[in-house]
Design a protein around this motif. Structure first.
Motif, mmCIF file in Angstrom:
data_model
loop_
_atom_site.group_PDB
_atom_site.id
_atom_site.type_symbol
_atom_site.label_atom_id
_atom_site.label_comp_id
_atom_site.label_asym_id
_atom_site.label_seq_id
_atom_site.Cartn_x
_atom_site.Cartn_y
_atom_site.Cartn_z
ATOM 1 N N SER A 128 13.666 9.078 11.566
ATOM 2 C CA SER A 128 12.428 9.769 11.940
ATOM 3 C C SER A 128 11.241 9.332 11.090
ATOM 4 C CB SER A 128 12.617 11.279 11.818
ATOM 5 O OG SER A 128 12.965 11.633 10.485
ATOM 6 N N ALA A 129 11.502 8.876 9.864
ATOM 7 C CA ALA A 129 10.440 8.421 8.960
ATOM 8 C C ALA A 129 11.080 7.619 7.832
ATOM 9 C CB ALA A 129 9.672 9.613 8.382
ATOM 10 N N LEU A 130 10.268 6.761 7.207
ATOM 11 C CA LEU A 130 10.726 5.970 6.060
ATOM 12 C C LEU A 130 9.781 6.188 4.885
ATOM 13 C CD1 LEU A 130 11.571 2.579 7.817
ATOM 14 C CD2 LEU A 130 13.213 3.960 6.529
ATOM 15 N N TYR A 131 10.356 6.410 3.711
ATOM 16 C CA TYR A 131 9.595 6.510 2.464
ATOM 17 C C TYR A 131 10.172 5.465 1.521
ATOM 18 C CZ TYR A 131 8.264 10.914 4.620
ATOM 19 O OH TYR A 131 7.791 11.861 5.499
ATOM 20 N N LEU A 132 9.413 4.412 1.290
ATOM 21 C CA LEU A 132 9.905 3.250 0.558
ATOM 22 C C LEU A 132 9.123 3.059 -0.734
ATOM 23 C CD1 LEU A 132 10.053 0.808 3.612
ATOM 24 C CD2 LEU A 132 11.876 2.303 2.779
ATOM 25 N N ARG A 133 9.839 2.687 -1.790
ATOM 26 C CA ARG A 133 9.173 2.519 -3.092
ATOM 27 C C ARG A 133 9.727 1.271 -3.803
ATOM 28 N NH1 ARG A 133 11.616 2.203 -8.040
ATOM 29 N NH2 ARG A 133 13.128 3.698 -7.236
ATOM 30 N N HIS A 255 7.462 1.195 14.886
ATOM 31 C CA HIS A 255 7.062 2.489 15.439
ATOM 32 C C HIS A 255 7.408 3.667 14.526
ATOM 33 C CE1 HIS A 255 11.317 2.011 16.335
ATOM 34 N NE2 HIS A 255 11.395 3.317 16.506
ATOM 35 N N ILE A 256 8.226 3.449 13.502
ATOM 36 C CA ILE A 256 8.679 4.552 12.639
ATOM 37 C C ILE A 256 7.595 4.876 11.621
ATOM 38 C CG2 ILE A 256 10.406 5.290 10.947
ATOM 39 C CD1 ILE A 256 12.402 3.403 12.337
ATOM 40 N N PRO A 257 7.159 6.135 11.522
ATOM 41 C CA PRO A 257 6.172 6.495 10.491
ATOM 42 C C PRO A 257 6.708 6.144 9.103
ATOM 43 C CG PRO A 257 6.464 8.287 12.067
ATOM 44 C CD PRO A 257 7.533 7.282 12.366
ATOM 45 N N THR A 258 5.904 5.387 8.350
ATOM 46 C CA THR A 258 6.401 4.833 7.083
ATOM 47 C C THR A 258 5.334 4.879 6.010
ATOM 48 O OG1 THR A 258 7.956 3.365 8.236
ATOM 49 C CG2 THR A 258 7.320 2.723 5.999
ATOM 50 N N VAL A 259 5.765 5.176 4.788
ATOM 51 C CA VAL A 259 4.903 5.106 3.610
ATOM 52 C C VAL A 259 5.550 4.155 2.611
ATOM 53 C CG1 VAL A 259 3.814 6.369 1.712
ATOM 54 C CG2 VAL A 259 4.103 7.478 3.952
ATOM 55 N N ILE A 260 4.756 3.223 2.098
ATOM 56 C CA ILE A 260 5.221 2.266 1.092
ATOM 57 C C ILE A 260 4.469 2.546 -0.210
ATOM 58 C CG2 ILE A 260 5.323 -0.179 0.440
ATOM 59 C CD1 ILE A 260 5.212 -0.788 3.516
#
Length: 311
Positions: A128-133, A255-260
């Motif tokens: 549903s979403a990606l949070y990448l660091r 298309h996946i909501p993502t924050v880097i």
């Protein structure tokens, strides 16, 4: 200022048998009826820490965490057999199915970002979403920078300790030289190499070296799994079909909501990698934290991640 949520205990823990050889430890925290999110730890081989539960609002989120194959509480410990990126991708999906979750957010940093990208590209309908660091895509230039030459120019003192177990004649390929020692049948040889490998990463992960982190990474139990499993993945190119596989397959997850989130002074996973991902994927929100290195626990990184996940 502490941006993390208060300490919490799991409401459920367990083991999931994912192969004839491996059982993985997992835990569930927060709200069992909340928005599902899975935390992917770093390394590979890093294992869980209690603080990892605290990046998510426990009233809002159903938080799932697990120790990847061979590390933490998973069994067998420090095992390299049946331990590849695609085994871990399969494990994540098995956990989702075991918990009857239709879709979940995926949160991962460093190696966790590699695994998150690999999982999302394999199972885009499950995310549903990606949070990448601290983006890491396991390419040759990234491995060479940190383990062969590059970071050595910034941390010459720590570098001396890292390369100490390797004789001069084998120093043209440190990853291969370490792999030889980390898979030795001699426990003392494995231990010396594992500590040198792990302490090198701990010494370079924060702008200001963290003595507690360095002490933990130098421990026999932690360093054995961490160093052996990392080196196993690195010498095998992350088991990717090509070194640009994760970058080339961005269209599958665009298309996946993502924050880097990326630390400007990240020595372990330099910003160039995150920047290349950002250029390939401009739809994803990109946050450069100007006063941070690599570690998840540095103030600016923590603040950016907690804010992104809980907004």
């Amino acid at each position: 200022m502490n941006f993390l949520y208060p300490e919490i205990e799991p409401f459920n823990t367990g083991y999931l048998k994912v192969s004839q050889l491996h059982e993985i430890y997992f835990e569930q925290c927060g709200n069992p009826n909340g928005e599902p999110v899975i935390f992917l730890h770093g390394g590979p081989g890093g294992g869980l820490q209690d603080n990892y539960r605290r990046y998510f609002d426990p009233k809002r989120y159903h938080i799932i965490l697990f120790d990847q194959r061979g590390c933490g509480k998973s069994k067998p410990f420090a095992e390299l057999r049946e331990n590849t990126t695609w085994d871990l991708v399969s494990d994540i999906e098995k956990i989702r199915e075991e918990l009857s979750i239709s879709k979940w957010a995926v949160f991962g940093g460093s190696w966790g970002s590699t695994l998150a990208l690999a999982y999302a590209q394999s199972h885009p309908d499950s995310v549903s979403a990606l949070y990448l660091r601290g983006i890491f895509m396991l390419r040759k230039k990234e491995l060479r920078w940190f383990y062969q030459e590059g970071a050595s120019f910034l941390y010459p003192d720590a570098w001396e300790k890292y390369i100490a177990p390797i004789p001069e004649e084998e120093r043209d390929d440190f990853i291969s030289a370490f792999y030889k020692r980390l898979t030795s049948e001699d426990q003392s040889i494995r231990s010396e190499a594992a500590k040198a490998w792990a302490v090198w990463e701990a010494s370079t992960s924060k702008i200001f070296p963290d003595t507690e982190m360095i002490s933990k990474f130098s421990g026999d139990k932690f360093s054995e799994a961490f160093a052996r499993i990392e080196c196993h993945y690195f010498i095998n190119g992350g088991f990717l079909e090509s070194e640009n596989q994760l970058l080339d397959n961005v269209d599958k997850i665009r298309h996946i909501p993502t924050v880097i989130v990326q630390g400007r002074y990240d020595i372990v996973c330099p910003p160039q990698t995150a920047w290349e991902l950002h250029k390939k994927w401009p739809e994803a929100e990109f946050i450069m934290v100007q006063d941070a290195g690599h570690s998840l626990s540095e103030k600016g990184i923590t603040q950016a991640l907690v804010s992104a996940v809980n907004k």
